[in-house]
Design an enzyme around this catalytic site. Structure first.
Site, short mmCIF file in Angstrom:
data_model
loop_
_atom_site.label_atom_id
_atom_site.label_comp_id
_atom_site.label_asym_id
_atom_site.label_seq_id
_atom_site.Cartn_x
_atom_site.Cartn_y
_atom_site.Cartn_z
N ARG A 1 16.13 127.77 47.32
CA ARG A 1 16.36 126.33 47.05
C ARG A 1 16.31 124.84 48.11
O ARG A 1 17.75 124.48 48.05
CB ARG A 1 16.55 125.78 45.56
CG ARG A 1 16.14 124.58 45.00
CD ARG A 1 16.83 124.26 43.85
NE ARG A 1 16.51 122.22 43.18
CZ ARG A 1 17.02 121.58 43.16
NH1 ARG A 1 18.56 122.15 43.70
NH2 ARG A 1 16.96 120.47 43.14
N SER B 1 10.15 113.06 22.51
CA SER B 1 11.47 114.18 21.89
C SER B 1 10.89 115.88 22.44
O SER B 1 11.33 116.58 22.49
CB SER B 1 10.20 115.29 20.26
OG SER B 1 8.58 115.30 20.57
N HIS C 1 4.86 114.30 45.37
CA HIS C 1 6.06 114.48 46.27
C HIS C 1 5.76 114.56 47.80
O HIS C 1 6.96 114.35 48.44
CB HIS C 1 7.17 115.14 45.78
CG HIS C 1 6.88 115.68 44.19
ND1 HIS C 1 7.27 114.46 43.24
CD2 HIS C 1 7.57 116.44 42.74
CE1 HIS C 1 6.78 114.89 41.86
NE2 HIS C 1 7.03 116.54 41.71
N LYS D 1 14.30 115.22 26.92
CA LYS D 1 15.11 115.46 26.79
C LYS D 1 16.34 115.94 28.28
O LYS D 1 17.23 115.49 28.44
CB LYS D 1 15.53 117.08 26.49
CG LYS D 1 15.54 117.33 24.75
CD LYS D 1 15.92 118.39 24.52
CE LYS D 1 14.41 119.31 24.41
NZ LYS D 1 14.19 120.50 23.79
N ARG E 1 17.95 116.83 55.34
CA ARG E 1 17.54 117.59 53.95
C ARG E 1 17.59 116.95 52.81
O ARG E 1 18.83 116.35 52.54
CB ARG E 1 19.01 118.94 54.20
CG ARG E 1 18.90 120.05 53.03
CD ARG E 1 19.57 121.05 53.27
NE ARG E 1 21.02 120.37 53.10
CZ ARG E 1 22.41 121.14 54.08
NH1 ARG E 1 21.88 122.02 54.33
NH2 ARG E 1 23.33 120.99 53.71
N LYS F 1 2.39 111.68 36.90
CA LYS F 1 1.33 112.89 37.00
C LYS F 1 1.41 113.66 35.80
O LYS F 1 2.37 114.38 35.08
CB LYS F 1 1.95 113.28 38.18
CG LYS F 1 3.20 114.45 38.16
CD LYS F 1 2.98 115.21 39.32
CE LYS F 1 4.20 115.63 39.09
NZ LYS F 1 4.21 117.46 38.91
C1 BG6 Z 1 7.62 118.29 39.59
C2 BG6 Z 1 6.64 119.79 39.26
O1 BG6 Z 1 7.00 117.45 39.89
O2 BG6 Z 1 9.01 119.07 40.40
C3 BG6 Z 1 8.04 120.94 39.33
O3 BG6 Z 1 6.26 119.50 38.74
C4 BG6 Z 1 9.41 121.39 40.47
O4 BG6 Z 1 7.11 122.48 39.34
C5 BG6 Z 1 10.15 119.93 40.40
O5 BG6 Z 1 10.03 122.13 39.54
C6 BG6 Z 1 10.73 119.82 41.42
O6 BG6 Z 1 11.71 118.88 41.19
P1 BG6 Z 1 13.10 118.90 42.05
O7 BG6 Z 1 13.69 117.68 41.62
O8 BG6 Z 1 13.61 119.95 41.31
O9 BG6 Z 1 12.87 119.13 43.13
#
Ligand code: BG6
Length: 433
Positions: A332, A1, A231, A6, A363, A139
């Site tokens: 971003r 939930s 990541h 979501k 990229r 994680k």
């Molecule tokens: C998550 C982090 O694992 O990855 C977040 O906890 C972060 O803080 C996010 O914003 C970024 O993922 P993406 O796919 O939007 O680059």
């Protein structure tokens, strides 16, 4: 939930449904403590399916979604209730079909300390006895080596490694998956991919928004544990590892992961001098990290980090791997830059001219692209070198395919259904990372 269900889990299951990747007979059963009925849960989930697939599939998908309220994640009686529901469904299907295998995939979108107790309760009350049982976990896998080892130990005492799928959604991103093909299917890159030609490798992650009310959670971890340790380190291992025997396929899940573990083990732990950390503050009318009301007063949690790694092996010794990650920055973007050395003798041959370094840029987001920064002669009378891009932009190169690139979670959930583990983090890999 919760939020993950979501934003990611249900939309991804829905996408798989629309694309015809889910089995003919399946049900999705939500299990949480919040009080919902099947109906009210479907209503809650319907909002998050908008725009994720054709409208005509929404109702048929939701008709396969159910909800089971549990008292606690480790309450066996609650899981028994779910087991009864699932068994009734499976028996109904088996009654009408020749197959009698019933597989169950448990997606743990719950706090990690609950993983082992929940798995224990499921093992006791809700596992399928006529097919596979797989568990997706995510994680944070602990906060440091000890807490991570403890989590691994407790989960390992309940589940076998082939039942556990540790998700790192960056491994499901198109360009991260592409690293394998780019590196190993292009012979012109192979001779360059080492300390002879590479000057440095830069892996960066930037977000143009801050924690925005979710800082309380972030503050316990900080950018290093939130993004870099998982990541970005995954990207680093794929960029730096040796060629695997084979890149994918159910029986070959370990080849890529073996290579990742090997390269991780060649990286000495960072020292304080290898790292710069920072925290964003108010600027340009935007609030600072400490202005987020959920962040503890005076927190020193880093929201930015730059770290310089060394990889002590014959391919990379002496080449800095620089990792940068930050929240609330100017844009971003996530990308990898392989910066090459200048050609030998260039200062004599092109005396008086700057010689920018060649760079291969991958990229990851937004707008997937691969481009090579290369020097050409400035068009016209002069022989001066100038930098230009040899550009493979996915949107213009693959207009149709790029519009249908699946979300990382969609791809990874499909892998779990297929029993393909190579894009999931193995226990020893997590430990090394
Ligand atoms: C998550 C982090 O694992 O990855 C977040 O906890 C972060 O803080 C996010 O914003 C970024 O993922 P993406 O796919 O939007 O680059």
């Amino acid at each position: 939930s919760g939020d993950l269900a979501k934003k990611k889990t249900y939309p991804s299951l829905f996408q798989l449904f629309c694309l015809g990747y889910l089995p003919e007979h399946f049900e999705v059963v939500g299990f949480a403590r919040s009080p919902y009925t099947d109906e009210s849960f479907r209503e809650k989930m319907s909002g998050c399916l908008e725009g994720k697939g054709p409208e005509k599939f929404v109702a048929p998908f939701l008709s396969k979604c159910f909800y089971n309220q549990g008292k606690a994640y480790d309450d066996t009686a609650s899981w028994e209730k779910l087991h009864v529901h699932a068994t009734a469904f499976e028996e109904g299907v088996n009654h009408h079909s020749a197959t009698s295998s019933c597989n169950r995939l448990f997606y743990f979108a719950i706090p990690p300390p609950q993983f082992a107790p929940s798995a224990q309760a499921i093992k006791f009350a809700a596992m399928s006895t006529a097919g596979w049982n797989r568990f997706i976990v995510e994680k944070p896998f602990g906060k440091d080596s000890e807490s991570s080892a403890e989590l691994a130990r407790s989960l390992g005492s309940v589940l076998t490694e082939d039942q556990v799928y540790r998700i790192d959604h960056y491994l499901g991103k198109e360009m991260v998956q592409n690293l394998m093909v780019l590196r190993f299917a292009n012979i012109f890159l192979s001779p360059l991919w080492n300390r002879d030609s590479v000057k440095c490798v830069i892996i960066s992650f930037k977000e143009n928004f801050g924690t925005e009310g979710r800082g309380g959670n972030f503050d316990e971890f900080g950018i290093i544990r939130d993004v870099m340790q998982n990541h970005l380190l995954q990207i680093l291992s794929l960029v730096a590892m040796e060629p695997p025997v084979c890149v994918s396929g159910g029986n070959h899940s370990n080849y890529v992961r073996d290579e990742k573990v090997k390269v991780l083990r060649c990286i000495p732990p960072l020292a304080l001098d290898d790292v710069i950390i920072g925290q964003y503050c108010a600027a340009n009318g935007k609030p600072g990290y400490l202005d987020d009301e959920t962040v503890p007063e005076g927190s020193k949690c880093p929201t930015y980090c730059l770290a310089q790694f060394q990889i002590n092996n014959s391919r990379w010794a002496g080449v800095p791997f620089i990792m940068k990650a930050g929240k609330a920055l100017n844009e971003r973007k996530a990308e990898v830059r392989i910066q090459l050395k200048c050609p030998p003798g260039h200062s004599t041959m092109f005396a008086g001219h700057d010689m920018p370094n060649n760079e291969l840029v991958i990229r990851v987001q937004p707008d997937e692209a691969v481009y090579m920064k290369m020097n050409v002669k400035m068009p016209g009378f002069r022989t001066q070198p100038m930098m230009t891009d040899m550009d493979l932009d996915y949107k213009s190169s693959f207009p149709e395919l790029s519009a249908t690139i699946p979300d990382a979670y969609t791809r990874l959930i499909l892998d779990v259904l297929r029993g393909e583990q190579s894009a999931f983090v193995r226990n020893d890999e997590l430990e090394a990372a």
